[in-house]
Design a protein around this motif. Structure first.
Motif, PDB file in Angstrom:
ATOM      1  N   ARG A   1     -13.888  -2.483 -13.628  1.00 55.65           N
ATOM      2  CA  ARG A   1     -12.547  -2.554 -13.826  1.00 55.65           C
ATOM      3  C   ARG A   1     -11.690  -1.544 -14.329  1.00 55.65           C
ATOM      4  O   ARG A   1     -12.432  -0.513 -14.924  1.00 55.65           O
ATOM      5  N   PHE A   2     -10.475  -1.700 -14.108  1.00 52.12           N
ATOM      6  CA  PHE A   2      -9.325  -0.323 -14.610  1.00 52.12           C
ATOM      7  C   PHE A   2      -9.350  -0.411 -15.813  1.00 52.12           C
ATOM      8  O   PHE A   2      -8.742  -1.491 -16.498  1.00 52.12           O
ATOM      9  N   ALA A   3      -9.263   0.598 -16.626  1.00 48.65           N
ATOM     10  CA  ALA A   3      -9.442   0.596 -17.918  1.00 48.65           C
ATOM     11  C   ALA A   3      -8.029   0.688 -18.746  1.00 48.65           C
ATOM     12  O   ALA A   3      -7.919  -0.095 -19.732  1.00 48.65           O
ATOM     13  N   ASP A   4      -7.036   1.348 -18.030  1.00 50.36           N
ATOM     14  CA  ASP A   4      -5.544   1.443 -18.645  1.00 50.36           C
ATOM     15  C   ASP A   4      -4.664   0.345 -17.956  1.00 50.36           C
ATOM     16  O   ASP A   4      -4.043   0.540 -16.957  1.00 50.36           O
TER      17      ASP A   4
ATOM     18  N   GLU B 169       0.631  -1.155  -0.065  1.00 49.75           N
ATOM     19  CA  GLU B 169      -0.228  -0.033  -0.018  1.00 49.75           C
ATOM     20  C   GLU B 169       0.738   1.055  -0.120  1.00 49.75           C
ATOM     21  O   GLU B 169       0.736   2.277  -0.794  1.00 49.75           O
ATOM     22  N   GLN B 170       1.896   1.466   0.740  1.00 49.23           N
ATOM     23  CA  GLN B 170       2.824   2.192   0.969  1.00 49.23           C
ATOM     24  C   GLN B 170       3.287   2.740  -0.295  1.00 49.23           C
ATOM     25  O   GLN B 170       3.373   3.899  -0.971  1.00 49.23           O
ATOM     26  N   GLN B 171       3.776   1.750  -1.180  1.00 49.58           N
ATOM     27  CA  GLN B 171       4.590   2.005  -2.430  1.00 49.58           C
ATOM     28  C   GLN B 171       3.714   2.333  -3.362  1.00 49.58           C
ATOM     29  O   GLN B 171       3.859   3.255  -4.426  1.00 49.58           O
ATOM     30  N   VAL B 172       2.503   1.808  -3.624  1.00 53.94           N
ATOM     31  CA  VAL B 172       1.630   1.949  -4.598  1.00 53.94           C
ATOM     32  C   VAL B 172       1.141   3.217  -4.320  1.00 53.94           C
ATOM     33  O   VAL B 172       0.812   3.922  -5.622  1.00 53.94           O
ATOM     34  N   ARG B 173       0.998   3.530  -3.345  1.00 53.77           N
ATOM     35  CA  ARG B 173       0.249   5.066  -3.122  1.00 53.77           C
ATOM     36  C   ARG B 173       1.164   6.069  -3.849  1.00 53.77           C
ATOM     37  O   ARG B 173       0.776   6.824  -4.488  1.00 53.77           O
ATOM     38  N   ILE B 174       2.516   5.863  -3.358  1.00 57.41           N
ATOM     39  CA  ILE B 174       3.597   6.952  -3.978  1.00 57.41           C
ATOM     40  C   ILE B 174       3.536   6.739  -5.506  1.00 57.41           C
ATOM     41  O   ILE B 174       3.441   7.692  -6.225  1.00 57.41           O
ATOM     42  N   HIS B 175       3.581   5.720  -6.030  1.00 53.89           N
ATOM     43  CA  HIS B 175       3.928   5.663  -7.252  1.00 53.89           C
ATOM     44  C   HIS B 175       2.584   5.854  -8.186  1.00 53.89           C
ATOM     45  O   HIS B 175       2.461   6.293  -9.559  1.00 53.89           O
ATOM     46  N   ALA B 176       1.312   5.513  -7.608  1.00 52.36           N
ATOM     47  CA  ALA B 176       0.095   6.169  -8.371  1.00 52.36           C
ATOM     48  C   ALA B 176       0.047   7.661  -8.286  1.00 52.36           C
ATOM     49  O   ALA B 176      -0.573   8.144  -9.566  1.00 52.36           O
TER      50      ALA B 176
ATOM     51  N   CYS C 170      -2.587   9.226 -10.798  1.00 60.97           N
ATOM     52  CA  CYS C 170      -4.014   8.375 -10.926  1.00 60.97           C
ATOM     53  C   CYS C 170      -3.906   7.678  -9.671  1.00 60.97           C
ATOM     54  O   CYS C 170      -3.538   6.467  -9.288  1.00 60.97           O
ATOM     55  N   LYS C 171      -4.815   8.444  -8.653  1.00 63.20           N
ATOM     56  CA  LYS C 171      -5.230   7.702  -7.566  1.00 63.20           C
ATOM     57  C   LYS C 171      -5.969   6.484  -7.689  1.00 63.20           C
ATOM     58  O   LYS C 171      -6.110   5.682  -7.113  1.00 63.20           O
ATOM     59  N   ASP C 172      -6.732   6.645  -8.933  1.00 64.36           N
ATOM     60  CA  ASP C 172      -7.695   5.252  -9.329  1.00 64.36           C
ATOM     61  C   ASP C 172      -6.947   4.244  -9.070  1.00 64.36           C
ATOM     62  O   ASP C 172      -7.358   3.032  -8.833  1.00 64.36           O
ATOM     63  N   ALA C 173      -5.547   4.318  -9.733  1.00 60.64           N
ATOM     64  CA  ALA C 173      -5.067   3.046  -9.526  1.00 60.64           C
ATOM     65  C   ALA C 173      -4.583   2.301  -8.110  1.00 60.64           C
ATOM     66  O   ALA C 173      -4.542   1.086  -8.097  1.00 60.64           O
ATOM     67  N   PHE C 174      -4.313   3.445  -7.284  1.00 58.89           N
ATOM     68  CA  PHE C 174      -4.030   3.070  -6.060  1.00 58.89           C
ATOM     69  C   PHE C 174      -5.473   2.282  -5.494  1.00 58.89           C
ATOM     70  O   PHE C 174      -5.404   1.041  -4.916  1.00 58.89           O
ATOM     71  N   ASN C 175      -6.472   2.924  -5.664  1.00 58.69           N
ATOM     72  CA  ASN C 175      -7.778   2.570  -5.122  1.00 58.69           C
ATOM     73  C   ASN C 175      -7.990   1.318  -5.674  1.00 58.69           C
ATOM     74  O   ASN C 175      -8.570   0.215  -5.021  1.00 58.69           O
ATOM     75  N   TYR C 176      -7.831   1.046  -6.946  1.00 59.69           N
ATOM     76  CA  TYR C 176      -8.205  -0.327  -7.658  1.00 59.69           C
ATOM     77  C   TYR C 176      -7.355  -1.367  -7.191  1.00 59.69           C
ATOM     78  O   TYR C 176      -7.902  -2.546  -6.765  1.00 59.69           O
ATOM     79  N   LEU C 177      -5.960  -1.238  -7.207  1.00 61.05           N
ATOM     80  CA  LEU C 177      -5.125  -2.427  -6.840  1.00 61.05           C
ATOM     81  C   LEU C 177      -5.295  -2.756  -5.244  1.00 61.05           C
ATOM     82  O   LEU C 177      -5.150  -3.904  -5.014  1.00 61.05           O
ATOM     83  N   LEU C 178      -5.722  -1.780  -4.389  1.00 61.57           N
ATOM     84  CA  LEU C 178      -5.996  -2.197  -2.911  1.00 61.57           C
ATOM     85  C   LEU C 178      -7.423  -2.675  -2.847  1.00 61.57           C
ATOM     86  O   LEU C 178      -7.730  -3.254  -1.789  1.00 61.57           O
ATOM     87  N   GLY C 179      -8.261  -2.649  -3.731  1.00 63.89           N
ATOM     88  CA  GLY C 179      -9.591  -3.007  -3.700  1.00 63.89           C
ATOM     89  C   GLY C 179     -10.497  -2.352  -2.867  1.00 63.89           C
ATOM     90  O   GLY C 179     -11.363  -2.806  -2.439  1.00 63.89           O
ATOM     91  N   PHE C 180     -10.134  -1.096  -2.902  1.00 65.64           N
ATOM     92  CA  PHE C 180     -10.866  -0.113  -2.007  1.00 65.64           C
ATOM     93  C   PHE C 180     -12.176   0.254  -2.835  1.00 65.64           C
ATOM     94  O   PHE C 180     -12.130   0.462  -4.100  1.00 65.64           O
ATOM     95  N   LYS C 181     -13.328   0.498  -2.140  1.00 66.02           N
ATOM     96  CA  LYS C 181     -14.752   0.919  -2.563  1.00 66.02           C
ATOM     97  C   LYS C 181     -14.465   2.321  -3.218  1.00 66.02           C
ATOM     98  O   LYS C 181     -15.455   2.691  -3.865  1.00 66.02           O
ATOM     99  N   ASP C 182     -13.457   3.132  -3.002  1.00 60.54           N
ATOM    100  CA  ASP C 182     -13.279   4.376  -3.461  1.00 60.54           C
ATOM    101  C   ASP C 182     -13.249   4.259  -5.091  1.00 60.54           C
ATOM    102  O   ASP C 182     -13.528   5.362  -5.773  1.00 60.54           O
TER     103      ASP C 182
END
Length: 225
Positions: free
Chosen positions: A194-197, A165-172, A177-189
């Motif tokens: 499905r993630f398009a890109d 989570e720490q690392q993906v947050r930074i790189h997203a 693209c905060k959506d990439a962070f929320n998607y990879l962690l399975g967050f309801k945000d």
């Protein structure tokens, strides 16, 4: 960042110790009863951010290719959303494809085929092996990593999700693209199905830092032969 149930991520030194421990080395411990999942599950947890129950449920059919990106299909956790997580190159470097070939040869479908369920859950068996129970030392203790630090914060197998989570947050965020962070962690945000890109998602995922590029499943096999 808030800790998950009083847990904290592993430090960089602790991660180095975990992935250079006896499971990933060449020395077999006395009375060690090594299982394939001992090698793979901590790696999957670190490089996917998935919970141990999710990893325990993975089958060969849950490895899919979307837009040219190989992914794990996680969809068995009731509290977080289903998601496709790209396979980190470090898992391939560690011999994942060879292991998948072995599973096919053995007619096994579940990736962690030698991880039994306890009380209907895989996570309980993982917890005991990783963190210990009572007088029984777990992998953490055998690596001389405390399960509770001086501030009272705990480490456990789910701490690896916090590292992810720490690392993906930074790189997203770096990819705007905060959506990439929320998607990879399975967050309801993340509100879509499905993630398009997938290329962007893979770029974010591959930036998770590789730990111990020398480890390989074949080394694990060789030390038990």
């Amino acid at each position: 960042m808030k800790s998950h149930l009083g847990r904290r991520p592993f430090s960089a030194m602790e991660l180095h110790t975990l992935y250079n421990g006896y499971i990933y080395g060449d020395q077999r411990l006395a009375r060690e009863q090594a299982k394939h999942w001992h090698f793979w599950l901590p790696l999957f947890a670190y490089y996917t951010g998935a919970y141990s129950d999710e990893i325990g449920h993975l089958t060969l059919e849950n490895i899919v290719t979307l837009d040219g990106i190989r992914c794990f299909d996680f969809h068995t956790h009731g509290k977080i959303k289903p998601r496709y997580v790209p396979i980190h190159n470090a898992l391939l470097d560690a011999g994942l494809d060879q292991y998948l070939g072995y599973l096919n040869e053995q007619n096994q479908q579940r990736l962690m085929f030698d991880l039994p369920a306890k009380s209907g859950r895989y996570s309980e068996k993982v917890r005991i092996w990783f963190s210990g129970e009572g007088e029984r030392a777990g992998y953490l203790q055998k690596c001389a990593i405390p399960t509770v630090d001086q501030q009272g914060m705990k480490t456990a197998i789910s701490s690896l999700r916090l590292n992810f989570e720490q690392q993906v947050r930074i790189h997203a965020l770096q990819a705007s693209c905060k959506d990439a962070f929320n998607y990879l962690l399975g967050f309801k945000d993340f509100n879509e199905q499905r993630f398009a890109d997938m290329q962007l998602l893979n770029t974010v995922l591959q930036n998770v830092r590789q730990i111990n590029p020398q480890l390989h499943w074949q080394r694990f096999i060789d030390r038990h032969n």
